[in-house]
Design an enzyme around this catalytic site. Sequence first.
Site, mmCIF file in Angstrom:
data_model
loop_
_atom_site.group_PDB
_atom_site.id
_atom_site.type_symbol
_atom_site.label_atom_id
_atom_site.label_comp_id
_atom_site.label_asym_id
_atom_site.label_seq_id
_atom_site.Cartn_x
_atom_site.Cartn_y
_atom_site.Cartn_z
ATOM 1 C CG HIS A 14 -0.427 0.300 2.485
ATOM 2 N ND1 HIS A 14 0.450 -0.552 3.103
ATOM 3 C CD2 HIS A 14 -0.583 1.364 3.306
ATOM 4 C CE1 HIS A 14 0.801 -0.033 4.264
ATOM 5 N NE2 HIS A 14 0.206 1.124 4.408
ATOM 6 N N GLY A 34 1.615 -21.697 11.236
ATOM 7 C CA GLY A 34 2.673 -22.625 11.620
ATOM 8 C C GLY A 34 3.971 -21.875 11.871
ATOM 9 C CB ALA A 74 9.578 -13.650 6.841
ATOM 10 C CE LYS A 102 2.951 -16.151 16.153
ATOM 11 N NZ LYS A 102 4.159 -16.324 15.374
ATOM 12 C CB THR A 139 6.634 -17.369 18.605
ATOM 13 O OG1 THR A 139 6.057 -17.691 17.342
ATOM 14 C CG2 THR A 139 6.479 -15.888 18.852
ATOM 15 C CB SER A 187 10.121 -13.833 18.654
ATOM 16 O OG SER A 187 8.998 -13.273 19.288
ATOM 17 N NE ARG A 188 7.681 -6.801 15.072
ATOM 18 C CZ ARG A 188 7.449 -7.306 13.864
ATOM 19 N NH1 ARG A 188 8.444 -7.498 13.028
ATOM 20 N NH2 ARG A 188 6.231 -7.604 13.483
ATOM 21 C CG ASN A 189 5.120 -10.365 19.651
ATOM 22 O OD1 ASN A 189 4.396 -9.449 19.999
ATOM 23 N ND2 ASN A 189 5.141 -10.845 18.422
#
Lengths: 356, 356
Positions: free
Chosen positions: B35, B157, B161, B212, B269, B275-277
């Site tokens: 976008h 799953g 990336a 998750k 994760t 993992s950013r989280n």
Amino acid sequence: MRPSPPILVLGNGGFGTALALVLHRAGHSVVVLGHRNEVTAEIERTRENRRYLPGIRIPDTIRFRTELDEDSARATTIVSVAPTQHLRETWMRIEPTLSRHAAGTTPEGKHVREVASPLGGRLIISCSKGFERGSGELPSACIRDVVPESRLCVLSGPSHAEEIARHLITSVVVAARDDADAREAQAVFGTTTFRVYRSSDPIGVEVGGAAKNVIALAAGISDGLGFGDNARAALVCRGALEISRLGTALGARAATFTGLSGIGDLVATCTSAHSRNRAVGIRIAQGEKLRDILATTETIAEGVTTTASVTELSSRLGVDLPITRAVYGILYEDQSPRHAVERLMSRAAGDELGAD
Amino acid sequence: MRPSPPILVLGNGGFGTALALVLHRAGHSVVVLGHRNEVTAEIERTRENRRYLPGIRIPDTIRFRTELDEDSARATTIVSVAPTQHLRETWMRIEPTLSRHAAGTTPEGKHVREVASPLGGRLIISCSKGFERGSGELPSACIRDVVPESRLCVLSGPSHAEEIARHLITSVVVAARDDADAREAQAVFGTTTFRVYRSSDPIGVEVGGAAKNVIALAAGISDGLGFGDNARAALVCRGALEISRLGTALGARAATFTGLSGIGDLVATCTSAHSRNRAVGIRIAQGEKLRDILATTETIAEGVTTTASVTELSSRLGVDLPITRAVYGILYEDQSPRHAVERLMSRAAGDELGAD
């Protein structure tokens, strides 16, 4: 009147010593039985298990012995943490002494509790993992062969000894056919940092702990090949399903493998820097041969033995275990790790929770 | 006759770009719709997604666009990878164009396949994760609101990336109510390194991916507090059971959470450096405030929004989710991380797979 008998811990490795520390913290008197005189004497003298838990101070009141004395022979609770391959001989060695001393009685012979036999009064908490070489038996079955009348629980879950010993929060599960036994075992450990859940599926809890090291080897091989986090997560997840298939064929409930003794222990073992089995897998992926690795390590990674036992078991039960089969091929049939893993991964992906 | 229409990928973030690479490798013509003009133009010009997949060369034949053209408007397969919070507007933006162009038809208007409507002929594979803020809806529900007549699958799953883009082996699951749709989606991706299993439980597959990140935050907080591998493994395992309770209340099957989209994705994760989280959880454990972290990061860790959505959902459904409650308290009620985790861990440990 004499004080109540101590809790007896069989095995002075890392896990046995760590559980002794937990039991001591929970207020119990604790005796730890080892089989090698020089190791036991060193721990007793230095108040440190230098080999398995270096740097952890062991309180003076935890006693390390190689033989049962009058007091410890009356233990009403026995925490069994001997290595699986030495478990049967360990129990055979102490059984005669236990049988001569009624559990929990005073030296004058007064029964503290009503029991059918000296062994029947004891609660045994089996914490060993793996399958016995040759017989393919689970640890609890080895114990039951020697002391059939005991009340037997199994304890398992993600529980690296180093972390337990440092009193980091650890959650495990204890399982028994009779919930009263599981509750009693739960109460024995009851500290805030060592959390014990209950289960009524002892087979499931024990199979999870026994078979996990095969998957840990596979995870190590995947990591050693540089396959990344996606592949490893898939291996852990598909590995849990594979162990669940083996377990249900042995009479376990599938749901148990979603718990601490199943996926919980797998996660800890397959992602941790502490895991010997994962480390062996990494070395194999990097081209070392199993015989050379075994020649350079003092303790055999349990998964090497377990892979053979699980393979034997799977053909006896007619259960297909593709990850175990791949690990077996790499360890015992000289297959190339990359080739075996790629073949594993090139199998047709079907219905996710189906039989394949 | 013109060649068959391309596959349309909605979203040019890391995951969208990586899936475009997989689809290209599987032999498809691929158009990726983004976008923001400047980002799209840069990828199209440099053949690299510098922000999300630095160092990965993108083949010239994958087209990056901000508007549908004649060709891509006829896509029979649409892989939807837009961020969940922009998903509805993305679909609303393209719906009129899609509706004007029958899927798979030639410019002359000849129908390549028999379909009830221009949208009904399309297979949509939804890959977004999370819950829509405000409505609490799952991504597939947002899409269905805009294009109700489409055939909708969900894909989830363990799938970082970066690893997909480097063609490392990745296993995911695609779910649809109609197995024929799941088989079609499976066939679309069919490469040897991107393995797609099938499931008939789309709610379960989608809830696993959506929820998750709350557990990833919890795992990061635990790691940041130095709680160790045992505690983290227990959190992952208890977290999966917690997500399973939420999912079954929404109509999912419990077994789905033992699969790749449940425990598989959680493992990836909660244990990965990608993992950013988890990274946000670690910073919070180290004393940073959420508002300060949000001020310094360009992309909001999805788990921060998800924690609020899941909390809202759990009270609406009457499901108790203790880990989510603890994370909510830390993020939104200024509770001390150590205090909240210790309180979580000091809850009575009962029957393992019971309700608590």
